[in-house]
Design a protein around this motif. Sequence first.
Motif, short mmCIF file in Angstrom:
data_model
loop_
_atom_site.label_atom_id
_atom_site.label_comp_id
_atom_site.label_asym_id
_atom_site.label_seq_id
_atom_site.Cartn_x
_atom_site.Cartn_y
_atom_site.Cartn_z
N ALA A 220 0.82 -1.21 0.00
CA ALA A 220 0.00 0.00 0.00
C ALA A 220 0.85 1.27 0.00
CB ALA A 220 -0.94 -0.01 1.20
N TYR A 224 1.44 1.48 -4.25
CA TYR A 224 0.28 2.28 -4.61
C TYR A 224 0.59 3.79 -4.56
CZ TYR A 224 -2.92 -1.71 -3.93
OH TYR A 224 -3.60 -2.89 -4.02
N TRP A 225 1.14 4.22 -3.41
CA TRP A 225 1.27 5.65 -3.18
C TRP A 225 2.08 6.36 -4.26
CZ3 TRP A 225 3.99 10.04 -2.46
CH2 TRP A 225 3.38 11.08 -1.75
N VAL A 228 0.01 6.55 -7.60
CA VAL A 228 -1.09 7.53 -7.60
C VAL A 228 -0.53 8.94 -7.63
CG1 VAL A 228 -3.07 8.41 -6.31
CG2 VAL A 228 -2.62 5.95 -6.36
N SER A 251 -4.69 4.94 -1.60
CA SER A 251 -3.83 3.76 -1.53
C SER A 251 -3.60 3.23 -0.13
CB SER A 251 -2.47 4.10 -2.15
OG SER A 251 -1.84 5.15 -1.46
N CYS A 468 -7.21 5.28 -10.90
CA CYS A 468 -6.26 4.58 -10.05
C CYS A 468 -6.89 3.39 -9.33
CB CYS A 468 -5.65 5.55 -9.04
SG CYS A 468 -4.61 6.82 -9.78
N ILE A 473 -5.15 -0.32 -8.67
CA ILE A 473 -5.07 -0.62 -7.24
C ILE A 473 -5.78 -1.93 -6.90
CG2 ILE A 473 -5.91 0.12 -4.97
CD1 ILE A 473 -5.11 2.95 -5.69
#
Length: 495
Positions: A220, A224-225, A228, A251, A468, A473
């Motif tokens: 995460a 993800y971060w 995004v 995220s 996203c 995700i």
Amino acid sequence: MSQQKIDWSAMWKKEDWWALWLGLLIFFLGLGPFANISLIGWNWHGNVWIDITKAISPNNKMYEWVGWGSLVLQYIFLLVLLCIGAYAMKYNLKKFAAGFTFIYWATAIIWIIGCWGYSAAVPTWDPKLGRAVPKVGNVVLPFSLGLTPEGGFVYLLIVGLIIRNAFRGFAEKLLDAARPEWYIKTAIVLLGTTIGVKAAGALGYAMVVLFRGLCAIVEAYLIYWPLVYFISRKYFKMTKEWAAPLASGISVCGVSAAIATGAAVKSRPFIPITLSSIIVAFAVVELLILPWLSWALYPTFSGMVMGAWMGLAVKTDGAAAASGALVDALIRAKAAGMGLNLESGWMLTAAITTKIFIDIFIGVWAFVLAVIWVTWIERKPGEKVRKLEIWFRFPKFIIGYFITFLVMLAIAASSSAAAKLANAAMGEIDPIRVFFFAMTFFSIGLVTDFRVFRKEGLGKVIVVYLICLFGFILWIGLFISWIFFHNVPVPLAKG
């Protein structure tokens, strides 16, 4: 950079600090069960209801005699505490008290409406009917929106938006008390209590589930971060103060992460608050879609994979838990048709444990971003950054989150007797946290002027969220869930 000293007066003049003080005060009052007393058990919580007389209950059964009077007691309790803070921060106390009175009672009424069974009841499997149906107790409902009580957040936001944009004169009178940042930060301090108790419970689960939860953190925060944030900045030309809280909200952990990140990077207050409303709306959509998609994907993907996926995908705690419970019921029912009698609770456990470990690191991530923003993002060429600047930037309410989390984790993990008392304390504290969240969403609506959104380009934010979330995700989360859980079977039920 000019020399800066710590402004100690901020400790009684700033919302950040008052969120810490109020959160810790409520937390310590909530520890009454350890002394065999209940100091705040008369506060109320909403129940999913069909019979309106059963819509609310005091948090502790010993106060059942108070009944609906718990609404009045909680109003007085919160009014006094918040007015003390408002006075210290030099708000207009008369306007604050009047505005808070309306916000409190409107929030309570709308939240109770949101708990109505036809809105809040989530379908559960009924073996007699052979299908999932919404129930309240033993009463089977012909239909339900299945939003869980958290659907009340959506209703609160909508009503607040209507008041702000259709009754502007009246809304202006409420703005002194419409303090979404203060309310949400106080709620995050109290959130540490819940996460600490749940994390202690997770320590007893199979190590593979714990390991998967830890891996979810890496996924995460480190996968993800950045994705995004990069997409928001590179392709949608969003500013840093929008992109950072948005990346955390999508995220990491929804509302709490967006608020903490906004504080760490010094976004304008309305930005993380606005993102919070979008996050909750999408969480409701995920709750309505993903459990049924999981059912369709089983047995191609195992039950444990589907459970962990819910913990990664659904951004609010309540919706994630509800999604995990529904997945547990739907897949066990489908497996029964294949001749497999799966033990209940394991898929839900995978969802909750994964979500817990993601939640734990809200404060860690806020600190990391504060350091990054001070050291690299906002640093001017040739400027030397002092460590004290990180203190100025670090959101102080996160200190409270860590305190409540670590205290409850240590207590609940120490013994089974202590864990039982910790759960009792959590039962008294957590409904107050939920109510602070509820007031947050009503206040978000009250301070949200659509004319500002036209300037800020809110539609672009929603498009980024859609791309996203549904573009990568969900599917990266499914893939990583498969990596760690595809060979972990749900145990067969005994007998």
